[in-house]
Each structure stands twice: as C-alpha cells, then as structure tokens.
Design an enzyme around this catalytic site. Structure first.
Site, mmCIF file in Angstrom:
data_model
loop_
_atom_site.group_PDB
_atom_site.id
_atom_site.type_symbol
_atom_site.label_atom_id
_atom_site.label_comp_id
_atom_site.label_asym_id
_atom_site.label_seq_id
_atom_site.Cartn_x
_atom_site.Cartn_y
_atom_site.Cartn_z
ATOM 1 N N ASP A 1 -2.122 -0.261 -14.674
ATOM 2 C CA ASP A 1 -3.225 -1.151 -15.050
ATOM 3 C C ASP A 1 -3.958 -1.782 -13.874
ATOM 4 O O ASP A 1 -4.570 -2.836 -14.014
ATOM 5 C CB ASP A 1 -2.668 -2.260 -15.949
ATOM 6 C CG ASP A 1 -1.449 -2.935 -15.336
ATOM 7 O OD1 ASP A 1 -1.292 -2.864 -14.106
ATOM 8 O OD2 ASP A 1 -0.652 -3.519 -16.095
ATOM 9 N N GLU B 1 2.596 4.970 -18.661
ATOM 10 C CA GLU B 1 2.849 3.546 -18.950
ATOM 11 C C GLU B 1 1.706 2.981 -19.808
ATOM 12 O O GLU B 1 1.102 1.950 -19.513
ATOM 13 C CB GLU B 1 3.038 2.712 -17.677
ATOM 14 C CG GLU B 1 3.725 1.371 -17.919
ATOM 15 C CD GLU B 1 3.810 0.523 -16.653
ATOM 16 O OE1 GLU B 1 2.796 -0.042 -16.223
ATOM 17 O OE2 GLU B 1 4.923 0.434 -16.102
ATOM 18 N N GLU C 1 -5.421 -7.125 -15.338
ATOM 19 C CA GLU C 1 -4.705 -5.915 -15.761
ATOM 20 C C GLU C 1 -4.782 -5.662 -17.261
ATOM 21 O O GLU C 1 -4.829 -4.513 -17.709
ATOM 22 C CB GLU C 1 -3.242 -5.991 -15.313
ATOM 23 C CG GLU C 1 -3.035 -5.882 -13.805
ATOM 24 C CD GLU C 1 -3.264 -7.186 -13.048
ATOM 25 O OE1 GLU C 1 -3.541 -8.231 -13.703
ATOM 26 O OE2 GLU C 1 -3.175 -7.181 -11.814
ATOM 27 N N HIS D 1 2.951 -12.479 -6.721
ATOM 28 C CA HIS D 1 1.651 -12.024 -6.221
ATOM 29 C C HIS D 1 0.508 -12.101 -7.221
ATOM 30 O O HIS D 1 -0.634 -11.810 -6.885
ATOM 31 C CB HIS D 1 1.754 -10.573 -5.748
ATOM 32 C CG HIS D 1 1.906 -9.575 -6.864
ATOM 33 N ND1 HIS D 1 0.835 -9.110 -7.597
ATOM 34 C CD2 HIS D 1 2.995 -8.991 -7.388
ATOM 35 C CE1 HIS D 1 1.269 -8.265 -8.507
ATOM 36 N NE2 HIS D 1 2.576 -8.174 -8.413
ATOM 37 N N ARG E 1 -2.709 -12.491 -9.389
ATOM 38 C CA ARG E 1 -3.988 -13.162 -9.156
ATOM 39 C C ARG E 1 -4.160 -14.391 -10.056
ATOM 40 O O ARG E 1 -4.708 -15.403 -9.633
ATOM 41 C CB ARG E 1 -5.147 -12.192 -9.397
ATOM 42 C CG ARG E 1 -5.431 -11.264 -8.231
ATOM 43 C CD ARG E 1 -6.536 -10.275 -8.542
ATOM 44 N NE ARG E 1 -6.673 -9.309 -7.459
ATOM 45 C CZ ARG E 1 -7.656 -9.336 -6.551
ATOM 46 N NH1 ARG E 1 -8.586 -10.251 -6.604
ATOM 47 N NH2 ARG E 1 -7.709 -8.429 -5.596
ATOM 48 N N HIS F 1 4.243 -10.619 -0.382
ATOM 49 C CA HIS F 1 3.150 -9.675 -0.626
ATOM 50 C C HIS F 1 2.103 -9.832 0.483
ATOM 51 O O HIS F 1 1.888 -10.929 0.987
ATOM 52 C CB HIS F 1 2.546 -10.007 -1.988
ATOM 53 C CG HIS F 1 1.729 -8.921 -2.614
ATOM 54 N ND1 HIS F 1 0.429 -8.678 -2.258
ATOM 55 C CD2 HIS F 1 2.022 -8.026 -3.590
ATOM 56 C CE1 HIS F 1 -0.049 -7.680 -2.991
ATOM 57 N NE2 HIS F 1 0.908 -7.254 -3.807
HETATM 58 C C1 UD1 Z 1 -2.811 -5.341 -6.998
HETATM 59 C C2 UD1 Z 1 -3.149 -5.080 -8.476
HETATM 60 C C3 UD1 Z 1 -2.055 -5.630 -9.378
HETATM 61 C C4 UD1 Z 1 -0.695 -5.125 -8.958
HETATM 62 C C5 UD1 Z 1 -0.482 -5.413 -7.480
HETATM 63 C C6 UD1 Z 1 0.818 -4.810 -7.039
HETATM 64 C C7 UD1 Z 1 -5.492 -5.114 -9.172
HETATM 65 C C8 UD1 Z 1 -6.647 -5.951 -9.572
HETATM 66 N N1 UD1 Z 1 -4.390 -5.781 -8.819
HETATM 67 O O1 UD1 Z 1 -2.870 -6.732 -6.801
HETATM 68 O O2 UD1 Z 1 -2.300 -5.210 -10.709
HETATM 69 O O3 UD1 Z 1 0.285 -5.789 -9.713
HETATM 70 O O4 UD1 Z 1 -1.527 -4.827 -6.713
HETATM 71 O O5 UD1 Z 1 1.236 -5.292 -5.808
HETATM 72 O O6 UD1 Z 1 -5.581 -3.911 -9.188
HETATM 73 N N2 UD1 Z 1 -3.164 -6.184 1.193
HETATM 74 C C9 UD1 Z 1 -2.856 -5.676 2.437
HETATM 75 N N3 UD1 Z 1 -2.057 -4.560 2.516
HETATM 76 C C10 UD1 Z 1 -1.529 -3.974 1.427
HETATM 77 C C11 UD1 Z 1 -1.827 -4.510 0.171
HETATM 78 C C12 UD1 Z 1 -2.656 -5.608 0.061
HETATM 79 O O7 UD1 Z 1 -3.296 -6.184 3.464
HETATM 80 O O8 UD1 Z 1 -0.801 -2.991 1.582
HETATM 81 C C13 UD1 Z 1 -4.039 -7.370 1.098
HETATM 82 C C14 UD1 Z 1 -5.516 -7.040 1.412
HETATM 83 O O9 UD1 Z 1 -6.091 -8.128 2.069
HETATM 84 C C15 UD1 Z 1 -6.110 -6.878 0.011
HETATM 85 C C16 UD1 Z 1 -5.341 -7.945 -0.748
HETATM 86 O O10 UD1 Z 1 -4.024 -7.884 -0.222
HETATM 87 O O11 UD1 Z 1 -7.516 -7.069 -0.008
HETATM 88 C C17 UD1 Z 1 -5.355 -7.807 -2.247
HETATM 89 O O12 UD1 Z 1 -4.947 -6.511 -2.688
HETATM 90 P P1 UD1 Z 1 -5.348 -6.023 -4.185
HETATM 91 O O13 UD1 Z 1 -4.785 -4.671 -4.381
HETATM 92 O O14 UD1 Z 1 -6.804 -6.210 -4.410
HETATM 93 O O15 UD1 Z 1 -4.725 -7.038 -5.191
HETATM 94 P P2 UD1 Z 1 -3.253 -7.422 -5.429
HETATM 95 O O16 UD1 Z 1 -3.248 -8.859 -5.624
HETATM 96 O O17 UD1 Z 1 -2.439 -6.865 -4.334
HETATM 97 N N1 UDP Z 2 8.912 -3.650 -4.330
HETATM 98 C C1 UDP Z 2 9.173 -3.089 -3.093
HETATM 99 N N2 UDP Z 2 9.207 -3.929 -2.000
HETATM 100 C C2 UDP Z 2 8.991 -5.268 -2.096
HETATM 101 C C3 UDP Z 2 8.718 -5.824 -3.369
HETATM 102 C C4 UDP Z 2 8.683 -4.980 -4.469
HETATM 103 O O1 UDP Z 2 9.384 -1.886 -2.963
HETATM 104 O O2 UDP Z 2 9.050 -5.951 -1.060
HETATM 105 C C5 UDP Z 2 8.823 -2.751 -5.493
HETATM 106 C C6 UDP Z 2 9.657 -3.118 -6.687
HETATM 107 O O3 UDP Z 2 10.917 -2.491 -6.629
HETATM 108 C C7 UDP Z 2 8.827 -2.610 -7.854
HETATM 109 C C8 UDP Z 2 7.412 -2.660 -7.340
HETATM 110 O O4 UDP Z 2 7.492 -2.803 -5.936
HETATM 111 O O5 UDP Z 2 9.125 -1.260 -8.161
HETATM 112 C C9 UDP Z 2 6.668 -3.817 -7.933
HETATM 113 O O6 UDP Z 2 5.456 -3.972 -7.269
HETATM 114 P P1 UDP Z 2 4.591 -5.292 -7.408
HETATM 115 O O7 UDP Z 2 5.457 -6.436 -7.780
HETATM 116 O O8 UDP Z 2 3.787 -5.391 -6.150
HETATM 117 O O9 UDP Z 2 3.571 -4.929 -8.572
HETATM 118 P P2 UDP Z 2 3.654 -5.023 -10.170
HETATM 119 O O10 UDP Z 2 4.862 -4.283 -10.619
HETATM 120 O O11 UDP Z 2 3.669 -6.468 -10.530
HETATM 121 O O12 UDP Z 2 2.380 -4.379 -10.603
#
Ligand code: UD1
Ligand code: UDP
Length: 383
Positions: free
Chosen positions: A99, A121, A135, A216, A218, A248
């Site tokens: 999602d 999923e 999501e 993490h 939003r 995160h």
């Molecule tokens: C995103 C997804 C959320 C998911 C989460 C898993 C959307 C809207 N949100 O949220 O559904 O649960 O990922 O973790 O799709 N960033 C880095 N490096 C990374 C990842 C993120 O620097 O490897 C930073 C960047 O500044 C980026 C920000 O985090 O712009 C936000 O990342 P984003 O994927 O937009 O949203 P999440 O809050 O991570």
């Molecule tokens: N996870 C990981 N390293 C971390 C934190 C989480 O590998 O430091 C894994 C965790 O086992 C799970 C997935 O990341 O499978 C969950 O990701 P996240 O919480 O970022 O996203 P969500 O599941 O909420 O979309």
C-alpha cells in the site's frame, strides 16, 4: 509448448522488498515465467539493504527518492518512471505488494496500459482513510482495478468481497512475509555471523529485558511521535529494561526521536538494521513496541507480544489471537501497557504464544501458480 509469461514486479520500499523477494526467487526458479524487476527506489538505503541480502539485482532502478519527499512529487516521479518501464517491457502481468505510493503508482501505470495487475497483500482495510495515511487509500485504489487479488487471510478476502470485487479474482494465499521470515531464519541458522552485529549491544544490556522498537508512520508525525518518545523516556527509567530502536531514515522521525532520546543509558538509537539483524532483534526482545505493519505480522509468528502504537489496525488477526494489542500513541497508555507486560507474568504469558494467522511460508508458490493459471487476453498472448 506455451510461451513463458513475463512478470514485471514493481516495488520501492523496505517492506515491499521484504515481502516480494520470496516471490521473485520463486518466479526466477520457475520455467513458466520470465521475471523482470523494477524498483522505484522510493527508499534508497533501506531498500538496498534488502536487495543486498536477498541477491536481487533489479533490471530497472528509477532512483526516485529525494530527501523529505512529498507525496505528490513522489507519486508523479514514480508513475512516470514506471510507465516508461512498462512500455519497454510489455509484461503479461505487473505485480505490486501492499500500500505504498510506489504500489499505487505501479498499479496505475499498468492499468493505463491495460496490463493486468496482481496485488499481493490485497484486502487489508482499517476502515479509516486517515489511519494509516495515505496507505488506506493507496490499497483501495489498487483493489478497485486489480485483476488478481492475493489476500493474506480470509478477513482480507471478505473485505474485498464487501467492496464488490469479483469472488473468482480473490484468492487467500497467506502473507509472503512469513515466507521471508522463514527464509531469513534458515539463513541465520546456517550462517550465524549474518546476524552477529548486535553482539556488542547484547553484551552492554546483559541481564536486562530488551524492548525492540520501530516507529515511522506519517499520521503519527507531531503529537503521536512526541507521545511515543515520551513513553520511551519513561519506560527507560526502569533499570531492568533496555530499548533497542533502529531509527527509520525519514528525517521527520529522526529529528523527534534523537531530540527526545539521545543520551539515555539504556536506550540504543541505532541505524536501520538489515533483515537478518532485525530478525535477531525480534528474537532477543521480550516485547515489541511498533507502529509498523510488517512487524505486527512477524512478531506473532515468533510468539513476541507486540504493542501497536496506532489508533487502528488493518491486521486484526494478531489482536484476535491475543499476541498484538492496539495501544495508540498516548504516553500514559503505552507506559501502562508496557509495564503490565513487564510486571505481570500472567499477562505476558497470555500474549507470548507463537501462532501464524498470517501464513504458512508457502504463499509465494501459491501466487506463482495463480499467475500461471490466469488466462491472458488473446491479443496479449500473441504479442
Ligand atoms: C514509506 C511508505 C509507508 C511504509 C514505509 C515503510 C508511503 C507514502 N509511505 O513511508 O507506507 O510503511 O515507507 O518504511 O508510501 N529515507 C531515506 N532513505 C531511505 C528511506 C527513506 O533517506 O532508505 C528518507 C528520505 O528523506 C525520504 C523520507 O525518508 O524522503 C520519507 O520516505 P517515504 O518513503 O516517502 O515515506 P516513509 O515515511 O518512509
Ligand atoms: N525491518 C528491518 N530493519 C529495521 C526495521 C524493520 O529489516 O531496522 C523490517 C521488518 O522486519 C519488517 C519490515 O522491515 O519486515 C517493516 O518495515 P516498515 O516498518 O518500515 O514498514 P511497514 O511494514 O510499516 O510498511
């Protein structure tokens, strides 16, 4: 002899990569398919951690992530980039999982080209478009036009039927996260050094009960995150516990957590862990505090009580089975529920039971069979 089907799997974030690598491994090993992989790289570092450990080398990497990205620019970049890849690949199916923004954009890019979408999923619903945000709407969008809905549980399948999705397009496959967890557990058993990097923290906190933590979402930015941070500060006053918190990479999360929690002796703020090390953290933790979706599925499989710091969940199975409890983001409630588990052995024992409402570890193979069985429109089969 029938032509192998070309499957384009599209993903962008850590959780999608974790839940799709078992399917990609299965597609690659199956002569019924030609497997192609496109990553948006909505996440960069956290995605690359998963690609490295699972040996997946994407055919297309759009590298769309920008620091502090907004939902609209991210959506636009992902939609345009994935559309170009779909034009070049002309797959029989596009597969997306979950999602995120990449999921919605990837599915739309396929739909705009009348290519069928397989949604892995499928059918998770909280019933609240603001929790989780965005999501809940992303997955409803994909659910409105996917051709094949792989629901992890019967509850998810029922949610799709309530939205008038055709019953014969819905299949209960289990969640591939259990395939992933079993794969990583077997890898660690064969090569313990893959998860040995936590040893210094394990020594530092010897004799204390470990609380594993992630956060993490939003919709929790602002008051929610501050409530969570305050709860951890208070829990950390106890000398018998230590909190290990891989933070995160989202800067909005890091700013709040680093300000509130840096310098506390028994709170370790660490960088995101790769999957084997996170599996190790689950293993050594007494309980998990999280707002993550995936962790709500993994913790029950390992019998770890999980307190879910959210107002709603689209994963009621863990709550129904008693391993997960919704506690919201109010600091008083999080502290009270955590202390109850730490101080009341009966309350702890009632939650600490391993069970698997989310799958049996064979979901990827079921999805492969479904993809092979579906009829492909004649004009596509002739391409
Ligand atoms: C995103 C997804 C959320 C998911 C989460 C898993 C959307 C809207 N949100 O949220 O559904 O649960 O990922 O973790 O799709 N960033 C880095 N490096 C990374 C990842 C993120 O620097 O490897 C930073 C960047 O500044 C980026 C920000 O985090 O712009 C936000 O990342 P984003 O994927 O937009 O949203 P999440 O809050 O991570
Ligand atoms: N996870 C990981 N390293 C971390 C934190 C989480 O590998 O430091 C894994 C965790 O086992 C799970 C997935 O990341 O499978 C969950 O990701 P996240 O919480 O970022 O996203 P969500 O599941 O909420 O979309």
């Amino acid at each position: 002899m029938t032509q192998p089907r070309k499957i384009l799997t599209v993903f962008g974030t850590r959780p999608e990569a974790i839940k799709l690598f078992p399917l990609i491994h299965a597609l690659e090993a199956d002569s019924r398919f030609v497997s192609r992989v496109c990553v948006s790289a909505q996440h960069r570092g956290m995605l690359d951690q998963v690609l490295a450990i699972t040996g997946i080398a994407p055919h297309h990497d759009l590298d769309v992530m920008t620091p502090g990205q907004t939902l609209d620019t991210l959506t636009a970049r992902a939609l345009t980039g994935i559309g170009e890849v779909v034009d070049r690949e002309r797959p029989d199916w596009v597969v997306v999982q979950g999602d995120t923004t990449t999921v919605m954009a990837g599915a739309l890019a396929a739909y705009y080209r009348q290519i069928p979408v397989c949604h892995v999923e499928a059918g998770l619903r909280s019933g609240d478009i603001h929790h989780p945000w965005p999501e809940e709407v992303n997955r409803k969008v994909v659910g409105s036009f996917a051709a094949l809905h792989c629901a992890p549980t019967e509850t998810a399948a029922a949610a799709l039927r309530r939205e008038n999705v055709a019953a014969d397009a819905i299949h209960v496959t289990g969640n591939t996260v259990i395939d992933a967890l079993q794969w990583v557990t077997a890898r660690i058993a064969a090569q313990p050094e893959l998860a040995a990097g936590l040893a210094p923290l394990e020594q530092r906190f010897a004799g204390k009960r470990i609380i594993g933590m992630t956060s993490h979402r939003r919709e929790n930015f602002g008051d929610g995150m501050r409530g969570i941070a305050e709860a951890v500060r208070r829990i950390a006053r106890r000398e018998d516990v230590a909190v290990i918190f891989p933070v995160h990479l989202n800067p909005n999360v890091r700013a709040v957590m680093e300000t509130a929690l840096t310098g506390l002796d028994n709170v370790a703020l660490i960088e995101p862990l790769d999957y084997p090390h996170f599996a190790r953290l689950l293993d050594i933790s007494t309980l998990m505090l999280t707002d993550s979706g995936g962790v709500q599925e993994e913790a029950p499989a390992l019998g770890k009580p999980v307190l879910v710091m959210r107002e709603t969940t689209e994963r009621p199975e863990g709550v129904a089975a008693g391993t997960a409890k919704l506690v919201g983001t109010n600091a008083d409630t999080i502290v009270a529920e955590t202390e109850r588990l730490l101080d009341d052995p009966h309350a702890y024992a009632a939650m600490a039971r391993a069970h698997n409402p989310f799958g049996d570890g064979h979901s990827a193979l079921r999805i492969c069979d479904l993809l092979a069985e579906q009829s492909v429109p004649v004009e596509r089969a002739l391409l």
